[in-house]
Scaffold this motif. Structure first.
Motif, short mmCIF file in Angstrom:
data_model
loop_
_atom_site.label_atom_id
_atom_site.label_comp_id
_atom_site.label_asym_id
_atom_site.label_seq_id
_atom_site.Cartn_x
_atom_site.Cartn_y
_atom_site.Cartn_z
N GLU A 1 0.81 -1.21 0.00
CA GLU A 1 0.00 0.00 0.00
C GLU A 1 0.85 1.27 0.00
N HIS A 2 2.16 1.11 -0.04
CA HIS A 2 3.05 2.24 0.18
C HIS A 2 3.74 2.76 -1.08
N GLY A 3 3.48 2.16 -2.21
CA GLY A 3 4.13 2.61 -3.44
C GLY A 3 5.53 2.05 -3.56
N GLU A 4 6.31 2.67 -4.42
CA GLU A 4 7.66 2.17 -4.68
C GLU A 4 8.61 2.52 -3.54
N PHE A 5 9.52 1.59 -3.28
CA PHE A 5 10.60 1.82 -2.34
C PHE A 5 11.72 0.85 -2.66
N VAL A 6 12.91 1.15 -2.15
CA VAL A 6 14.09 0.33 -2.36
C VAL A 6 14.60 -0.13 -1.00
N ILE A 7 15.04 -1.38 -0.93
CA ILE A 7 15.65 -1.91 0.28
C ILE A 7 16.99 -2.52 -0.12
N THR A 8 18.03 -2.20 0.64
CA THR A 8 19.32 -2.84 0.42
C THR A 8 19.95 -3.16 1.77
N GLY A 9 20.83 -4.13 1.77
CA GLY A 9 21.50 -4.58 2.98
C GLY A 9 21.55 -6.10 3.00
N ALA A 10 22.37 -6.62 3.87
CA ALA A 10 22.45 -8.07 4.05
C ALA A 10 21.77 -8.41 5.37
N ILE A 11 21.23 -9.62 5.47
CA ILE A 11 20.56 -10.06 6.69
C ILE A 11 21.36 -11.21 7.28
N ASN B 1 15.46 7.24 -10.68
CA ASN B 1 14.21 6.58 -11.03
C ASN B 1 13.03 7.08 -10.20
N SER B 2 13.24 8.17 -9.47
CA SER B 2 12.19 8.83 -8.68
C SER B 2 11.54 7.92 -7.64
N ILE C 1 11.43 -1.61 9.01
CA ILE C 1 10.73 -1.22 7.78
C ILE C 1 9.23 -1.12 8.05
N GLU C 2 8.70 -2.12 8.70
CA GLU C 2 7.28 -2.10 9.06
C GLU C 2 6.95 -0.93 9.97
N ALA C 3 7.83 -0.66 10.92
CA ALA C 3 7.61 0.44 11.85
C ALA C 3 7.58 1.80 11.14
N TYR C 4 8.36 1.94 10.08
CA TYR C 4 8.39 3.19 9.31
C TYR C 4 7.01 3.52 8.75
N TRP C 5 6.30 2.51 8.28
CA TRP C 5 5.02 2.74 7.64
C TRP C 5 3.90 3.01 8.64
N LYS C 6 4.11 2.74 9.91
CA LYS C 6 3.05 2.95 10.91
C LYS C 6 3.07 4.34 11.48
#
Length: 85
Positions: A10-20, A42-43, A80-85
């Protein structure tokens, strides 16, 4: 990840990078300047990346490119989830 969990994006485009790592910690990766550059070009409005050096690199690119991209430092996937709340 959202698709796999059956959760609509529901949040549109986003990029995630990093290792887990095995404990679920997000750790640094290479190429963050290039990844940030491409996200800005790429906006893409939001980029999530590891806190620390990767965050500093992304902030530098944001400043150099005079962008308003939202750069969000993360340490765990839950950030990441916390950011959207």
């Amino acid at each position: 990840m959202l698709k796999k969990k059956g959760i609509p994006n529901e949040h549109g485009e986003f990029v995630i990078t990093g290792a887990i790592d095995l404990e679920g910690n997000i750790t640094s990766v290479g190429g963050v300047k290039a990844k940030t550059y491409l996200a800005i070009k790429n906006s893409v409005p939001v980029i999530f990346l590891p806190k620390g050096m990767n965050y500093s690199e992304a902030k530098l690119m944001k400043r150099l490119m005079k962008s308003n991209i939202d750069i969000v430092p993360i340490q765990k996937l839950g950030d990441i989830e916390a950011y959207w709340k």
